[in-house]
Design an enzyme around this catalytic site. Structure first.
Site, PDB file in Angstrom:
ATOM      1  N   ARG A  96     -29.384  19.380  67.862  1.00 25.21           N
ATOM      2  CA  ARG A  96     -30.302  20.138  67.004  1.00 25.21           C
ATOM      3  C   ARG A  96     -29.623  21.351  66.392  1.00 25.21           C
ATOM      4  NH1 ARG A  96     -35.448  18.444  69.622  1.00 25.21           N
ATOM      5  NH2 ARG A  96     -37.069  19.288  68.311  1.00 25.21           N
ATOM      6  N   ARG A 130     -51.680  14.156  66.763  1.00 29.59           N
ATOM      7  CA  ARG A 130     -50.995  13.374  67.820  1.00 29.59           C
ATOM      8  C   ARG A 130     -51.609  13.642  69.195  1.00 29.59           C
ATOM      9  NH1 ARG A 130     -44.657  14.112  68.676  1.00 29.59           N
ATOM     10  NH2 ARG A 130     -45.319  16.280  68.878  1.00 29.59           N
ATOM     11  N   ARG A 160     -50.094  17.772  73.001  1.00 31.77           N
ATOM     12  CA  ARG A 160     -48.943  18.470  73.570  1.00 31.77           C
ATOM     13  C   ARG A 160     -49.126  19.964  73.372  1.00 31.77           C
ATOM     14  NH1 ARG A 160     -43.314  15.833  71.502  1.00 31.77           N
ATOM     15  NH2 ARG A 160     -42.901  17.970  70.851  1.00 31.77           N
TER      16      ARG A 160
END
Ligand code: AP5
Ligand code: MG
Length: 213
Positions: A96, A130, A160
């Site tokens: 990343r 999500r 999440r």
């Protein structure tokens, strides 16, 4: 979905993409299709947080706030996990940063890097909807008010923590720290891009045919 056994079982792949681009979704489909290991640094960190381990306690603040865990910590985790993957792997969420990519190059040969491209305005809505089960299955809720979705495994898919408050920050960290990896891997001649705005199945098919022709 295509059901194909790996011809070259030692394929080492990286999936690049912004939060919500579909890295986890496509990594799981690819691993099922060609029998390689899925390495998701986000999943590893979340497992440690859920288990309240020393590492989990150390990284929780970073994840909750959408910040990157320090390179030194992340690279060590990946090094350990790679040593367990003798049959090839797909890295999801690593590298990343350029520093992580350079460290990865020193550890192992990467065959291909797949960049999943999704327009920025689509990412936030995907993440807000999500819902994720502890078994790893991901669902798209029909609307924002849906708190949980019954999973086929018997568990409940919920939001999440970093999809509740850190979506904007994660996208901005992606743009500043991770997007430069597109050029990094283009220069190595290893990168190809798939259109992540297509359906999940079509993204899988494009990705598969770019890898195997
Ligand atoms: P991580 O877990 O990697 O999160 P992320 O990069 O923010 O990406 P996401 O998992 O949110 O998205 P995804 O691309 O996997 O999308 P998905 O397939 O689920 O990292 C979390 C945190 O851990 C980081 O913020 C950081 O703190 C830390 N961390 C991790 N790695 C690190 C590293 N290397 N260095 C430092 N820190 C690190 O899809 C999203 C939704 O869209 C789902 O609902 C899905 O069903 C849906 N969807 C997927 N594809 C499609 C499609 N084609 N059409 C319609 N819907 C779709
Ligand atoms: Mg993911």
């Amino acid at each position: 979905m295509k059901e194909v056994k790996s011809k070259d079982s030692k394929l080492n792949l990286v999936l690049l993409g912004a939060p919500g681009a579909g890295k986890g979704t496509q990594a799981r489909l690819l691993c099922d299709a060609i029998n390689i290991q899925h390495i998701s640094t986000g999943d590893i960190f979340r497992k440690h947080i859920a288990g309240n381990t020393e590492l989990g306690i150390q990284v929780k603040e970073y994840l909750d706030n959408g910040l990157l865990v320090p390179d030194s910590v992340t690279i060590e985790i990946v090094k350990l996990r790679l040593s367990e993957c003798k049959q090839g792997f797909v890295l999801d969420g690593f590298p990343r940063t350029v520093l992580q990519a350079q460290a990865l190059d020193e550890l192992v040969n990467i065959d291909s890097v797949i960049n999943i491209s999704v327009s920025i305005d689509k990412l936030a809505s995907r993440l807000a909807l999500r819902r994720v089960c502890h078994c790893g299955k991901t669902f798209t809720a029909p609307n924002l008010d849906v708190k949980s979705i019954q999973c086929v495994c018997g568990g409940k898919a919920v939001q999440r923590e970093d999809d509740k408050q850190a979506i904007v920050k994660r996208i901005s960290v992606y743009q500043s720290d991770t997007a430069p990896l597109i050029e990094f891997y283009q220069k190595q001649g290893k990168l190809f891009t798939v259109d992540g705005m297509q359906s999940i199945e079509l993204v899988h098919q494009s990705l598969y045919s770019k890898l195997f022709g």
